[in-house]
Design a protein around this motif. Structure first.
Motif, PDB file in Angstrom:
ATOM      1  N   GLY A 135       8.001  12.795  11.515  1.00 23.33           N
ATOM      2  CA  GLY A 135       9.313  12.512  10.958  1.00 23.33           C
ATOM      3  C   GLY A 135      10.336  12.077  11.989  1.00 23.33           C
ATOM      4  N   THR A 183       0.199   0.473   3.870  1.00 22.58           N
ATOM      5  CA  THR A 183       1.253   1.065   3.042  1.00 22.58           C
ATOM      6  C   THR A 183       2.340   0.032   2.783  1.00 22.58           C
ATOM      7  N   SER A 190       1.201   8.241   2.383  1.00 22.58           N
ATOM      8  CA  SER A 190       1.908   9.327   3.058  1.00 22.58           C
ATOM      9  C   SER A 190       3.264   9.542   2.411  1.00 22.58           C
ATOM     10  N   CYS A 191       3.699  10.796   2.408  1.00 27.61           N
ATOM     11  CA  CYS A 191       4.847  11.135   1.577  1.00 27.61           C
ATOM     12  C   CYS A 191       5.740  12.198   2.232  1.00 27.61           C
ATOM     13  N   ARG A 192       6.966  12.246   1.726  1.00 25.31           N
ATOM     14  CA  ARG A 192       7.945  13.262   2.151  1.00 25.31           C
ATOM     15  C   ARG A 192       8.577  13.860   0.894  1.00 25.31           C
ATOM     16  N   VAL A 241       6.390   7.149   1.383  1.00 15.94           N
ATOM     17  CA  VAL A 241       7.303   6.576   2.375  1.00 15.94           C
ATOM     18  C   VAL A 241       6.609   5.421   3.097  1.00 15.94           C
ATOM     19  N   ARG A 279       6.528   3.066   8.767  1.00 14.84           N
ATOM     20  CA  ARG A 279       6.281   4.140   9.718  1.00 14.84           C
ATOM     21  C   ARG A 279       7.024   5.417   9.306  1.00 14.84           C
ATOM     22  N   TRP A 280       6.994   5.682   7.981  1.00  9.23           N
ATOM     23  CA  TRP A 280       7.483   6.929   7.380  1.00  9.23           C
ATOM     24  C   TRP A 280       9.005   7.058   7.406  1.00  9.23           C
ATOM     25  N   HIS A 291      -0.600  11.484   4.707  1.00  9.25           N
ATOM     26  CA  HIS A 291       0.054  12.404   5.637  1.00  9.25           C
ATOM     27  C   HIS A 291       1.155  13.172   4.904  1.00  9.25           C
ATOM     28  N   VAL A 325       4.230  14.094   5.766  1.00 10.29           N
ATOM     29  CA  VAL A 325       5.023  13.660   6.924  1.00 10.29           C
ATOM     30  C   VAL A 325       5.958  14.753   7.436  1.00 10.29           C
TER      31      VAL A 325
END
Length: 256
Positions: free
Chosen positions: A20, A110, A141-143, A152, A155-156, A182, A184
């Protein structure tokens, strides 16, 4: 359930970062570990140990002055383990075939398939047409935000409007070979896995899923095994002794 190794490359060096914390501006990231060994060394080690299906991630954007050095490191890793690893970071329909020719078994995507915070189905079709879904891994990948896990991108750093759930996995399952996900918010922190996310992913079984984020000890790995019911593959970065952590690589490499 098996261990999938990783090689994360940032500013031309193999690193483990706090996920993050990554910022394109100034190519900044909070770094847990920076290796004196190059990406090819890690790939050759994974090849020697028969660890197929791991991932190489380029953590610099194409606009970065470090991008070319990062790309060269990534390609050298592909050459060291031809057909053995996936690669992600800046993959498009235009360059995906290049990486397959350089030795990747799959490309990981992504950002290319999301635009205006939504799934861009035409772009996903372009990718499938370019390389075939059998060579495509979708990184979802997620938040967490407002109690839900949002995919997300970039690169997140950017939230989409797409909530990661079983319905979305069903929608995308016919367009790829695997998923890489991921968590994240816990990536690089060795603070424990995203329990709710792991349970949801383990309850869906149409495609292989590799989970990353938060496994910081052998005890936490066993907890992950129990929560996931052994249905998810996993990766460990900062907590692995290869990257300065305490989890023995030799132990998890035999888990494959």
């Amino acid at each position: 359930m098996r261990f999938r190794p990783c090689i994360d490359i940032h500013n031309g060096k193999v690193k483990q970062i706090v996920g993050g914390s990554l910022q394109d501006e100034g190519d900044k990231a909070r770094t847990n570990f920076s290796s004196e060994l190059d990406a090819a060394w890690y790939a050759a080690r994974y090849r020697k140990d028969g660890l197929e299906g791991g991932h190489i991630i380029l953590l610099n954007p194409v606009s970065s002055p470090y991008y070319e050095e990062t790309r060269k490191q990534a390609v050298s890793a592909l050459h060291a383990f031809p057909g053995g690893m996936h690669i992600g970071g800046g993959i498009t329909a235009e360059n995906a075939e290049y990486y397959l020719k350089e030795g990747a078994s799959h490309v990981i995507v992504t950002s290319y398939v999301f635009r205006d915070a939504q799934i861009e189905w035409k772009r996903l079709k372009h990718l499938k047409d370019a390389v075939g879904k059998e060579h495509l891994v979708l990184d979802l990948s997620c938040r967490k935000k407002s109690g839900q896990y949002f995919i997300v991108t970039d690169r997140w750093q950017k939230f989409t409007d797409v909530v990661l759930n079983e319905e979305v996995l069903d929608q995308l399952a016919d367009d790829c070979d695997e998923f890489l996900i991921h968590g994240v918010d816990v990536e690089g922190k060795s603070s424990g896995v995203e329990t709710e996310l792991v349970r949801m992913l383990a309850g869906w079984s149409r495609k292989p899923i590799t989970y990353a984020g938060g496994i910081g000890s052998l005890e936490e790995l066993e907890r992950f095994r129990q929560i996931s019911k052994g249905k998810l593959d996993y990766t460990i970065g900062s907590a692995l002794d290869l990257f300065g952590g305490s989890i023995p690589y030799e132990m998890v490499s035999n888990d494959s």
